[in-house]
Design a protein around this motif. Structure first.
Motif, short mmCIF file in Angstrom:
data_model
loop_
_atom_site.label_atom_id
_atom_site.label_comp_id
_atom_site.label_asym_id
_atom_site.label_seq_id
_atom_site.Cartn_x
_atom_site.Cartn_y
_atom_site.Cartn_z
N TRP A 22 0.82 -1.21 0.00
CA TRP A 22 0.00 0.00 0.00
C TRP A 22 0.86 1.27 0.00
O TRP A 22 0.65 2.17 -0.79
CB TRP A 22 -0.92 -0.01 1.22
CG TRP A 22 -1.72 1.23 1.44
CD1 TRP A 22 -1.57 2.14 2.44
CD2 TRP A 22 -2.81 1.71 0.64
NE1 TRP A 22 -2.49 3.15 2.33
CE2 TRP A 22 -3.27 2.91 1.23
CE3 TRP A 22 -3.45 1.24 -0.51
CZ2 TRP A 22 -4.33 3.65 0.71
CZ3 TRP A 22 -4.51 1.98 -1.03
CH2 TRP A 22 -4.94 3.16 -0.42
N ASN A 23 1.84 1.31 0.88
CA ASN A 23 2.63 2.53 1.05
C ASN A 23 3.62 2.77 -0.09
O ASN A 23 3.95 3.93 -0.38
CB ASN A 23 3.39 2.48 2.38
CG ASN A 23 2.45 2.61 3.56
OD1 ASN A 23 1.44 3.31 3.51
ND2 ASN A 23 2.76 1.90 4.65
N HIS A 24 4.09 1.70 -0.75
CA HIS A 24 5.13 1.85 -1.75
C HIS A 24 4.65 1.59 -3.17
O HIS A 24 5.43 1.76 -4.11
CB HIS A 24 6.31 0.92 -1.43
CG HIS A 24 6.98 1.25 -0.13
ND1 HIS A 24 7.92 2.25 -0.01
CD2 HIS A 24 6.81 0.73 1.11
CE1 HIS A 24 8.32 2.33 1.25
NE2 HIS A 24 7.67 1.43 1.95
N GLN A 25 3.40 1.21 -3.33
CA GLN A 25 2.90 0.95 -4.66
C GLN A 25 1.52 1.55 -4.89
O GLN A 25 1.33 2.45 -5.69
CB GLN A 25 2.86 -0.58 -4.91
CG GLN A 25 2.21 -1.01 -6.22
CD GLN A 25 3.01 -0.64 -7.45
OE1 GLN A 25 4.21 -0.36 -7.34
NE2 GLN A 25 2.38 -0.61 -8.61
N ARG B 239 -0.92 3.29 -3.00
CA ARG B 239 -1.40 4.61 -2.60
C ARG B 239 -1.07 5.65 -3.66
O ARG B 239 -1.94 6.45 -4.05
CB ARG B 239 -0.80 5.02 -1.25
CG ARG B 239 -1.41 6.32 -0.70
CD ARG B 239 -0.56 6.86 0.45
NE ARG B 239 -0.61 6.01 1.61
CZ ARG B 239 -1.50 6.12 2.60
NH1 ARG B 239 -2.45 7.04 2.52
NH2 ARG B 239 -1.45 5.32 3.64
N ALA B 240 0.15 5.65 -4.16
CA ALA B 240 0.54 6.62 -5.17
C ALA B 240 -0.21 6.39 -6.48
O ALA B 240 -0.55 7.35 -7.19
CB ALA B 240 2.05 6.56 -5.41
N ARG B 241 -0.48 5.12 -6.83
CA ARG B 241 -1.18 4.81 -8.07
C ARG B 241 -2.64 5.26 -8.03
O ARG B 241 -3.25 5.53 -9.06
CB ARG B 241 -1.14 3.31 -8.35
CG ARG B 241 0.23 2.75 -8.69
CD ARG B 241 0.76 3.22 -10.03
NE ARG B 241 -0.17 3.02 -11.14
CZ ARG B 241 -0.32 1.87 -11.79
NH1 ARG B 241 0.41 0.81 -11.45
NH2 ARG B 241 -1.18 1.77 -12.79
N HIS C 167 -3.71 7.91 -6.16
CA HIS C 167 -3.78 9.35 -5.87
C HIS C 167 -4.31 10.12 -7.08
O HIS C 167 -3.88 9.90 -8.22
CB HIS C 167 -2.40 9.88 -5.48
CG HIS C 167 -2.39 11.35 -5.20
ND1 HIS C 167 -2.94 11.89 -4.06
CD2 HIS C 167 -1.91 12.40 -5.94
CE1 HIS C 167 -2.79 13.20 -4.09
NE2 HIS C 167 -2.18 13.54 -5.21
N CYS D 45 -5.72 -0.22 -10.80
CA CYS D 45 -4.58 0.49 -11.39
C CYS D 45 -4.49 0.22 -12.89
O CYS D 45 -4.18 1.13 -13.68
CB CYS D 45 -3.29 0.08 -10.70
SG CYS D 45 -3.17 0.61 -8.97
#
Length: 202
Positions: A27-30, A32-34, A36, A184
Motif C-alpha cells: 500500500w505505502n510503496h505501490q 497509494r501513489a497509483r 492518488h 490500477c
C-alpha cells in the motif's frame, strides 16, 4: 524490499507484524501513489458496453441493484458466465464493502455492513476516503489480535470456520492486492483509450 534479516527463529518472529507488513508495504510503496488523484471520469469509465458499475439510483439495468443511498451497485445472483466486466467504481465498492467493511463488522466490532445497506460513493474522492477508513479499521483490528488471536479459529462467520484467523488475514490481503491492481490497470487503460462513462460513448 521490506524484508528484515536477522537471527530470529520462527518461534520468535512477530507474525502479526509480518502479516500486516505484507499489505502495508504494498500500500505505502505501490498502490497509494497509483490511486492518488483518481478522477470521477476514471472512476465511472468503462471500456466496454454494459459493464457493471455504481450508478445513480434508478439508472441501473442489472438483475440486482444494491445500496441504501443515492447510488447503487450492479449485481446478479448467480453471477453471469462469463463474469461481467466491472468499472473502477464497482471494484472499489466491492473492496470497500465485501472485502473490508463486512469483515470489520464481523470480526472487529465495526458497524454493520453489507452490499444491500451500504451507501456507495458517487465520486472517486468519496470512494477513496471510504477505502482508507476501512483499511485503517482492518489494520487496527489485525494489530489487536496479537499473535494468539491469529491462531484462533475464524468461526462460523466465514466459509471455513475451523481455519485459523491468520488464514483470513492472508486471504484479505490477497484480495486487496488483486482487486486494487485491477483498478490500477483500468487507470492505465483510461489514459490510452477513448473514454466512455458507464458504457455510453461520449
Amino acid at each position: 524490499m521490506g524484508v528484515r534479516v536477522g537471527s530470529m527463529d520462527a518461534d520468535e518472529l512477530d507474525w502479526n507484524r509480518t502479516l500486516r507488513e505484507q499489505w502495508e508495504f504494498h500500500w505505502n510503496h505501490q498502490l497509494r501513489a497509483r490511486l492518488h488523484g483518481l478522477t470521477d471520469d476514471e472512476y465511472f469509465w468503462s471500456p466496454v458496453p454494459d459493464a457493471w458499475s455504481v450508478r445513480p439510483r434508478g439508472e441501473s439495468t442489472a438483475p440486482l441493484r444494491f445500496g441504501a443511498g443515492d447510488f447503487t451497485i450492479d449485481y446478479a445472483h448467480p453471477g453471469p458466465d462469463p463474469a461481467a466486466f466491472t468499472t473502477i467504481a464497482w471494484r472499489l465498492g466491492h473492496v470497500i464493502v465485501g472485502v473490508l467493511a463486512a469483515r470489520n463488522a464481523a470480526h472487529f466490532g465495526g458497524p454493520p455492513a453489507s452490499y444491500e445497506t451500504w451507501e456507495y460513493a458517487g465520486s472517486a474522492r468519496t470512494a477513496l476516503a471510504q477505502l482508507e477508513e476501512q483499511l485503517d479499521a482492518w489494520l487496527a483490528g489485525v494489530r489487536g489480535l496479537g499473535d494468539a488471536g491469529l491462531r484462533v479459529p475464524i468461526g462460523a462467520k466465514e466459509p471455513y470456520p475451523k481455519a485459523p484467523t491468520a488464514d483470513l488475514v492472508l486471504h484479505i490481503h490477497r484480495e486487496l492486492i488483486h482487486h486494487l491492481s485491477e483498478v490500477c490497470l483500468l487507470r492505465d487503460l483510461h489514459h490510452h483509450t477513448k473514454s466512455t462513462t458507464n458504457g455510453a460513448l461520449r
